[in-house]
Design a protein around this motif. Structure first.
Motif, PDB file in Angstrom:
ATOM      1  N   GLY A  45       0.813  -1.215   0.000  1.00 46.02           N
ATOM      2  CA  GLY A  45       0.000   0.000   0.000  1.00 46.02           C
ATOM      3  C   GLY A  45       0.845   1.262   0.000  1.00 46.02           C
ATOM      4  O   GLY A  45       0.519   2.240  -0.671  1.00 46.02           O
ATOM      5  N   SER A  46       1.957   1.235   0.717  1.00 42.49           N
ATOM      6  CA  SER A  46       2.862   2.394   0.727  1.00 42.49           C
ATOM      7  C   SER A  46       3.512   2.613  -0.627  1.00 42.49           C
ATOM      8  O   SER A  46       3.710   3.756  -1.044  1.00 42.49           O
ATOM      9  CB  SER A  46       3.931   2.205   1.797  1.00 42.49           C
ATOM     10  N   PHE A  48       2.149   1.800  -3.581  1.00 41.38           N
ATOM     11  CA  PHE A  48       1.102   2.391  -4.422  1.00 41.38           C
ATOM     12  C   PHE A  48       0.836   3.845  -4.051  1.00 41.38           C
ATOM     13  O   PHE A  48       0.618   4.688  -4.923  1.00 41.38           O
ATOM     14  CB  PHE A  48      -0.194   1.588  -4.335  1.00 41.38           C
ATOM     15  N   LEU A  49       0.864   4.142  -2.760  1.00 45.96           N
ATOM     16  CA  LEU A  49       0.619   5.509  -2.314  1.00 45.96           C
ATOM     17  C   LEU A  49       1.744   6.443  -2.742  1.00 45.96           C
ATOM     18  O   LEU A  49       1.496   7.592  -3.110  1.00 45.96           O
ATOM     19  CB  LEU A  49       0.428   5.552  -0.801  1.00 45.96           C
ATOM     20  N   THR A  52       1.110   7.188  -6.277  1.00 52.19           N
ATOM     21  CA  THR A  52      -0.055   8.073  -6.355  1.00 52.19           C
ATOM     22  C   THR A  52       0.335   9.513  -6.035  1.00 52.19           C
ATOM     23  O   THR A  52      -0.085  10.450  -6.717  1.00 52.19           O
ATOM     24  CB  THR A  52      -1.155   7.601  -5.392  1.00 52.19           C
ATOM     25  N   PHE A  75      -9.253   8.186  -2.927  1.00 51.85           N
ATOM     26  CA  PHE A  75      -8.460   7.472  -1.922  1.00 51.85           C
ATOM     27  C   PHE A  75      -9.131   7.532  -0.557  1.00 51.85           C
ATOM     28  O   PHE A  75      -9.193   6.528   0.152  1.00 51.85           O
ATOM     29  CB  PHE A  75      -7.044   8.035  -1.853  1.00 51.85           C
ATOM     30  N   ASN A  79     -10.445   4.147   1.053  1.00 52.32           N
ATOM     31  CA  ASN A  79      -9.759   3.748   2.271  1.00 52.32           C
ATOM     32  C   ASN A  79     -10.744   3.591   3.430  1.00 52.32           C
ATOM     33  O   ASN A  79     -10.645   2.650   4.223  1.00 52.32           O
ATOM     34  CB  ASN A  79      -8.671   4.753   2.626  1.00 52.32           C
ATOM     35  N   PHE A  98      -6.236  -0.590   2.962  1.00 56.78           N
ATOM     36  CA  PHE A  98      -5.281   0.469   2.596  1.00 56.78           C
ATOM     37  C   PHE A  98      -4.587   0.144   1.283  1.00 56.78           C
ATOM     38  O   PHE A  98      -4.439   1.011   0.419  1.00 56.78           O
ATOM     39  CB  PHE A  98      -4.257   0.639   3.719  1.00 56.78           C
ATOM     40  N   SER A 101      -7.143   0.476  -1.623  1.00 58.71           N
ATOM     41  CA  SER A 101      -7.531   1.868  -1.865  1.00 58.71           C
ATOM     42  C   SER A 101      -6.383   2.648  -2.494  1.00 58.71           C
ATOM     43  O   SER A 101      -6.607   3.500  -3.359  1.00 58.71           O
ATOM     44  CB  SER A 101      -7.998   2.530  -0.574  1.00 58.71           C
ATOM     45  N   SER A 102      -5.155   2.347  -2.097  1.00 60.58           N
ATOM     46  CA  SER A 102      -3.997   2.986  -2.732  1.00 60.58           C
ATOM     47  C   SER A 102      -3.900   2.583  -4.188  1.00 60.58           C
ATOM     48  O   SER A 102      -3.596   3.412  -5.053  1.00 60.58           O
ATOM     49  CB  SER A 102      -2.710   2.590  -2.014  1.00 60.58           C
ATOM     50  N   ALA A 105      -6.664   4.449  -6.186  1.00 60.79           N
ATOM     51  CA  ALA A 105      -6.298   5.848  -6.406  1.00 60.79           C
ATOM     52  C   ALA A 105      -5.162   5.956  -7.423  1.00 60.79           C
ATOM     53  O   ALA A 105      -5.139   6.874  -8.250  1.00 60.79           O
ATOM     54  CB  ALA A 105      -5.893   6.498  -5.088  1.00 60.79           C
ATOM     55  N   LEU A 106      -4.225   5.011  -7.382  1.00 60.68           N
ATOM     56  CA  LEU A 106      -3.122   5.020  -8.339  1.00 60.68           C
ATOM     57  C   LEU A 106      -3.624   4.796  -9.761  1.00 60.68           C
ATOM     58  O   LEU A 106      -3.178   5.469 -10.692  1.00 60.68           O
ATOM     59  CB  LEU A 106      -2.085   3.951  -7.980  1.00 60.68           C
TER      60      LEU A 106
END
Length: 154
Positions: A45-46, A48-49, A52, A75, A79, A98, A101-102, A105-106
């Protein structure tokens, strides 16, 4: 190689290493191995974030604030909903909301960046007013539909 490409490569490499050595990292931090799944979801998730956020910077640089708001809102909503749903599924799925959702959004951010960069010339020049462009005023027209200013016979 540009610096953004290098940042994304290093982030991907660190994420893969954290997932691969997750058990050892958790043991070194004194955390139980039962949290390995949650740790792996958090790492993905980090990643992907981070991608993003990079896309958000590009959208804001192109002055596409509405698009950036749409990505951030998506997001937030995903999330909230997916984290609440995965909490109901149990301990094994903690962190999956998470990560997903990442990823959602990506996907939206990458699609918007690709569309905006692909149409960059149109988006740049269609929103720019023509210098000297005047608003139509009936008092300046000599005859209806004949343009601006006064006509002079040459």
């Amino acid at each position: 190689m540009c610096s953004s490409d290098l940042i994304l490569r290093i982030q991907t490499l660190l994420t893969v290493l954290c997932i691969f050595f997750g058990k050892d990292l958790l043991a070194a931090l004194g955390l139980p191995v039962s949290q390995l799944g949650m740790f792996q979801f958090a790492c993905v998730g980090s990643l992907f974030l981070a991608f993003t956020l990079f896309c958000l910077v590009v959208l804001l640089y192109l002055d596409r604030r509405t698009d950036a708001l749409a990505v951030a809102t998506l997001f937030l909503l995903l999330n909230t909903v997916l984290s609440a749903a995965t909490l109901q599924l149990g301990y094994v799925f903690y962190g999956a909301g998470f990560a997903f959702s990442s990823m959602g959004a990506l996907l939206l951010a990458v699609g918007l960046v690709m569309h905006r960069v692909g149409n960059l010339e149109y988006l740049t020049f269609s929103g720019t007013p023509i210098i000297g462009q005047k608003v139509a005023v009936d008092a300046l027209r000599t005859r209806p539909g004949r343009g601006f200013g006064r006509e002079h016979s040459l």
